[in-house]
Design an enzyme around this catalytic site. Sequence first.
Site, PDB file in Angstrom:
ATOM      1  N   ASP A 141       0.819  -1.212   0.000  1.00 23.06           N
ATOM      2  CA  ASP A 141       0.000   0.000   0.000  1.00 23.06           C
ATOM      3  C   ASP A 141       0.851   1.259   0.000  1.00 23.06           C
ATOM      4  OD1 ASP A 141      -1.795  -1.996   0.455  1.00 23.06           O
ATOM      5  OD2 ASP A 141      -2.501  -1.268   2.393  1.00 23.06           O
ATOM      6  N   ASP A 180      -5.848  -5.154  -5.998  1.00 22.60           N
ATOM      7  CA  ASP A 180      -5.232  -6.487  -5.993  1.00 22.60           C
ATOM      8  C   ASP A 180      -6.089  -7.626  -5.419  1.00 22.60           C
ATOM      9  OD1 ASP A 180      -4.839  -5.483  -3.443  1.00 22.60           O
ATOM     10  OD2 ASP A 180      -2.691  -5.929  -3.356  1.00 22.60           O
ATOM     11  N   ARG A 235     -16.902  -7.934  -9.272  1.00 22.80           N
ATOM     12  CA  ARG A 235     -16.386  -6.576  -9.520  1.00 22.80           C
ATOM     13  C   ARG A 235     -15.807  -6.544 -10.923  1.00 22.80           C
ATOM     14  NH1 ARG A 235     -12.443  -6.594  -4.215  1.00 22.80           N
ATOM     15  NH2 ARG A 235     -14.060  -7.081  -2.680  1.00 22.80           N
ATOM     16  N   SER A 276     -10.297  -6.620   5.080  1.00 18.75           N
ATOM     17  CA  SER A 276     -10.493  -7.004   3.689  1.00 18.75           C
ATOM     18  C   SER A 276     -11.609  -8.027   3.549  1.00 18.75           C
ATOM     19  CB  SER A 276      -9.196  -7.578   3.129  1.00 18.75           C
ATOM     20  OG  SER A 276      -8.134  -6.679   3.325  1.00 18.75           O
ATOM     21  N   SER A 277     -12.004  -8.276   2.322  1.00 18.31           N
ATOM     22  CA  SER A 277     -13.089  -9.202   2.046  1.00 18.31           C
ATOM     23  C   SER A 277     -12.555 -10.608   1.804  1.00 18.31           C
ATOM     24  CB  SER A 277     -13.864  -8.739   0.805  1.00 18.31           C
ATOM     25  OG  SER A 277     -13.104  -9.036  -0.357  1.00 18.31           O
TER      26      SER A 277
END
Length: 376
Positions: free
Chosen positions: A107, A246, A263, A297-298
């Site tokens: 990041d 990512d 997505r 995060s997912s």
Amino acid sequence: MTKIVNSWNDFDPLKHVIVGRADHSCVPPEEPATSEKVPVDSPMRGMWGPRPLETVEKANIQLDNLARVLEERGVKVDRPSPLNWNQPVNTPDFRTDSMMTCMPPRDTLLTIGNEIIEAAMSFRCRYWEYLAFRPLLSQYFEQDPNFLWTQAPRPRLSDKSYKHNYYDEKISIEERLVRTANKDFVTTEEEILFDAADVLRLGKDLFIQHGLTTNRKAMEWFKRKYPNFRIHAVNFPGDPYPIHIDATFVPLRPGLIINNPHRKLPVEQRKIFEKNGWQIVDAAMPAHKEPPPLCYSSVWLSMNCLVLDHKTVIVEASETNQLEQMDKLGMNVIPIHFRDAYAFGGGLHCSTADVYREGSCEDYFPVQDFDDVTRV
Ligand code: DAV
């Protein structure tokens, strides 16, 4: 004097990498940028402070193991120097009560060729995160006469950088999706803001996700900084929390990308890939229904893999669907356990930053004789 820094994409042979560390990680207090990302029903809401020590230790075991696996394959691995993240950040423009972590170097650091850019991140709690990487960058600077060390314009992160009342407890996922589709994000265009993990590098082309952490002004900055590159703005309307490209759009080798089926890259934005013979394949479904506890995060960290070369990829060991798909796509897969590290900042790709990949700046998209809607 040697060449230390060189990386133009995410798939050329990896030779030298930075792997993050979880030490002293904190859950940061809410702030205008982060409150957007924590789901309304998450147990993380309203809680902040140092993460439980046993979770830090478990994460570090998996991060150390990743480093070991890479070293066994001949990749040089460097590690950052974590700060005590449980300290407030005070600037003339804002105050927040703690910092976060240096687990996901992806990041903070963006490697483009012989240059490493310290990103202009939008989270106040991440304001000083680059300091954890300074000892390494300083060393590269001493050793590599061609290394360009750059810091993007430091954002002020005053209240002007965020939309007020953007966040509303009652907003549904559907409403969030409408916002993503309308490119309506919490960050304003007051100043240049980007996380390095929103930038997908493919040689001469940079594909940059417009989302919660990266704005259009950042794209304009990249365009002026690299006049010989093509800068593309992409967005993924199916993502209610668009942060980082990512776990959404992941290249495996020249000509092949896996795309999160929830997505999808919009049809009009796919043209540049199609016209140049690239294949965009739906990524496999995640094996898990929920992310681990206290994770930002997912479940789509399933596709956040680390590509070692055009034929080899590291995938989380429990992601059986993703392992199988990689095999079908002709990749040799190295499964490793990594879910204990997820809560600290993401998956295998997130937790690494490129220093050296063999290869040069290729033009993967030579066909340009069409209207490219992504071009900034
Ligand atoms: O799906 O939550 C995670 C990306 C972290 N770098 C997601 C995106």
